[in-house]
Design an enzyme around this catalytic site. Structure first.
Site, mmCIF file in Angstrom:
data_model
loop_
_atom_site.group_PDB
_atom_site.id
_atom_site.type_symbol
_atom_site.label_atom_id
_atom_site.label_comp_id
_atom_site.label_asym_id
_atom_site.label_seq_id
_atom_site.Cartn_x
_atom_site.Cartn_y
_atom_site.Cartn_z
ATOM 1 N N SER A 208 54.308 35.128 34.830
ATOM 2 C CA SER A 208 54.230 34.753 33.407
ATOM 3 C C SER A 208 54.717 35.900 32.529
ATOM 4 C CB SER A 208 52.789 34.361 33.020
ATOM 5 O OG SER A 208 52.272 33.385 33.886
ATOM 6 N N GLU B 270 51.858 30.360 34.116
ATOM 7 C CA GLU B 270 50.935 30.166 35.233
ATOM 8 C C GLU B 270 49.515 29.745 34.861
ATOM 9 O OE1 GLU B 270 52.667 33.236 38.488
ATOM 10 O OE2 GLU B 270 53.049 33.593 36.376
#
Length: 643
Positions: free
Chosen positions: A402, A591
């Site tokens: 991320s 995520e």
């Protein structure tokens, strides 16, 4: 070949049919050995990919002794395939002593480094191009052998060579989320204060890969003084694992958040209240402050949805039992340096962002344009973004963990700010104003005295000249922990006759710092939740227990969720900038949405029926068996009460 799909020979041909026919003619004499396929057996034998990892803080035994309630449970998760829309593929073309590689990748610069190393070339002799990409989910972080083979064949053929996985090949060697077996313990005082958390995790990693942080949630999510975790990474005769959207944290959150609900039931405490009471105000591992943390605000926003459980349960009937469950979430997502960007401003007042990053389907290209447009005070349609080519832009970060937006966004903002400063410097001279009184807004240069001029009045003076802004990503705050946080709630209906589960609603409340593109953020949440639904109910790579051959190679056997499986998804983003994190205050959202979904659903099933589900995917057989066990427990409690 230590696993099915391991490369042993390579063929290049004019057509795919010719290549397949030639490959079938390759004669190999195999010596067939017994395959090691069971993770627990591998650990016993010492067949490990990495040394067993142990972590301990406090006094775990004392924490158990001080508890009023101790709950133990075994959980398991299955092997999962990434199944990106676009399978792994590349085209390699030599230009003299240099090579161009067109490839579907999550890390242009890592790919450049790895290919150069494999071919014995200086990195500047390798050009990596990834303009568009059909998903990766962690499977496309590194340079697989298929690229080295294509490069070698292209050199010998003196022609470009394309290598791509078929869907069947993708489901064998495209990477996977490793299966786990988890033994977890949670202990608390009567008031809900956690006194001990323990976990032993066995990860079936296959022939290669790395040991993901399955214990991460247990170590990081709650304020608990006494924590002990042990993690084993089994080396098996199966295809290698690869990073898969919040690797380790998905599996570790599943067991932790399920066992916490069991603990809450044992103590007679509300599950949301139990989580609030154990909120970590500082990093539980080392006492560092968080750069920002709004998990309590997420909990506050969850309260009205959690309150609905009474009316949801009340809609139950003889067949369909309904309930609500929840699970907290933490993940990384702060990004980091180095990352660089350039912003080019021409005489027409249009801006171009240039950086050699990749957009893996998460919309970061759009987010970069939005950041530059806002910084330059121009509309989005006046910004172009050039990405995807290591020869035509500066270094950019990996799209994993991320990290793309929080790594690249600050560099783009810095570059746009540099260009803006140069425009205002010119404008101050041209209009004879103090530079400090000027700003850019609405496509105009605006003065504090009320005067305004179109941006082109300054950029137009450049003619063939250009303003070039440069920007880079600075370091993360020292002495602070940077994490994302959230909570998800699930509303489910369970058919107690057939074991069918319908997820009717998912509420996703997340704290990821400043939100740049609200529509893109919602899309990330919806995508993560839908992928998690597949992991929770239908997706499962099955291997032959004797040979290790992958049995679920096609999409009729490996069942991905479809639109018919998608419930109502409610997205709620706190949208509070992290004031300590870069000039942007943004964290990643790729995520977090996949992390707590399965646990929230399992807790909702328990809320609806009393049934404990402990393995993924949750099948009808498992639900029916868990219902029978719950009935038996109920009968035993009644008998004990009567006695």
């Amino acid at each position: 070949a230590p696993y099915e799909g391991a490369p042993v020979a390579a063929v290049a041909a004019e057509t795919l049919a010719q290549a397949e026919a030639a490959a079938r003619l390759v004669a190999i004499e195999w010596e067939v050995l017994d395959a090691l396929l069971d993770a627990d057996e591998a650990v016993e034998r010492g067949s490990l990919l990495a040394p067993t990892r142990t972590y301990e803080r406090g006094d775990y035994a004392r924490g158990l002794a001080e508890a009023d309630a101790v709950v133990e449970a075994d959980y398991s998760t299955q092997t999962l395939n990434h199944n990106p829309l676009e399978t792994h593929q590349c085209v390699c073309e030599w230009r003299g002593d240099a090579i161009d590689v067109y490839v579907s990748t999550q890390y242009i610069w890592g790919m450049r480094r790895d290919i150069a190393e494999a071919l014995g070339l200086p990195p500047d002799k390798v050009r990596v191009i990834c303009e568009f990409m059909g998903g990766g989910f962690g499977a496309k972080n590194g340079a697989g052998s298929y690229i080295a083979l294509a490069a070698e064949l292209a050199k010998r053929a003196r022609r470009p060579v394309r290598c791509r996985f078929s869907r069947r090949e993708e489901n064998v060697v495209g990477g996977n989320r490793n299966a786990t077996r988890q033994r977890v313990t949670a202990a608390a005082r009567a008031d809900g204060t956690l006194t001990a958390l323990g976990g032993e995790y066995t990860c079936a990693l296959g022939w290669d890969g790395w040991l993901p942080p399955t214990s991460g949630p247990m170590q990081l999510l709650y304020a608990c003084e006494n924590v002990r975790t042990v993690e084993h990474g089994a080396k098996l005769n199966l295809p290698p694992m690869a990073a898969f959207r919040a690797p380790g944290f998905v599996e570790g959150t599943w067991s932790l958040e399920c066992v916490l609900d069991k603990l809450a039931a044992e103590l007679g405490l509300d599950p949301l209240e139990l989580r609030k009471r154990n909120h970590a105000d500082v990093d539980p591992m080392d006492g560092r402050p968080f750069s920002s943390k709004n998990l309590l605000e997420c909990y506050r926003r969850a309260e009205p949805h959690w309150e609905r459980r009474h009316e949801v349960r009340a809609r139950s009937d003889e067949v369909w039992k309904r309930g609500v469950g929840m699970a907290s979430q933490s993940w990384y997502g702060g990004g980091g340096p180095p990352s660089y960007a350039w912003v080019r401003l021409g005489s027409d007042g249009r801006a171009t962002v240039v950086t050699a990053m990749q957009d893996i389907g998460t919309g970061t290209r759009t987010a970069m344009a939005m950041i530059a447009a806002e910084e330059l005070g121009i509309t989005l349609d006046r910004v172009d973004v050039q990405i995807g080519d290591s020869a035509r832009g500066p270094f950019a970060s990996i799209s994993g963990g991320s990290s793309t937006l929080p790594s690249m966004g600050p560099a783009v903002r810095s570059a746009a700010a540099d260009a803006r400063r140069q425009v205002l410097e010119l404008a101050a001279q041209r209009f004879e104003r103090e530079e400090s009184t000027l700003s850019l807004s609405g496509g105009n240069i605006v003065c504090a005295d009320g005067e305004r001029w179109p941006l082109e009045e300054i950029t137009g003076l450049l003619e063939n000249g250009q303003i070039l802004g440069k920007g880079s990503r600075g370091p993360n705050p020292t002495g602070m922990r940077v994490l994302t946080f959230g909570i998800q709630l699930a509303e489910v209906a369970v058919d107690v006759g057939t074991g069918e589960v319908r997820v009717e609603k998912i509420v996703a409340i997340h704290d990821v710092g400043r939100v740049i593109n609200p529509l893109g953020a919602r899309s990330q949440i919806e995508g993560g939740v839908i992928q998690a639904l597949g992991h929770t109910f239908s997706e499962h790579r099955l291997d032959d227990p004797h040979t290790g051959t992958v049995l679920t190679k096609t999409l009729d056997a490996y069942k991905l969720p479809t639109i018919a499986d998608v419930p109502e998804i409610v997205c709620d983003l706190v949208d509070e900038p992290d004031t300590h994190l870069t000039n942007l205050g943004s964290k990643g959202l790729g995520e977090p949405p996949i992390v707590p979904t399965a646990a929230a659903i399992a807790n909702a099933i328990r809320d609806a029926t009393g049934a404990d589900v402990t393995s993924l995917p949750i099948t009808r057989e498992e639900i029916l068996a868990a219902l029978r066990e719950a009935e038996q427990r109920g009968r035993e409690r009644v008998a004990a009460g009567a006695a």
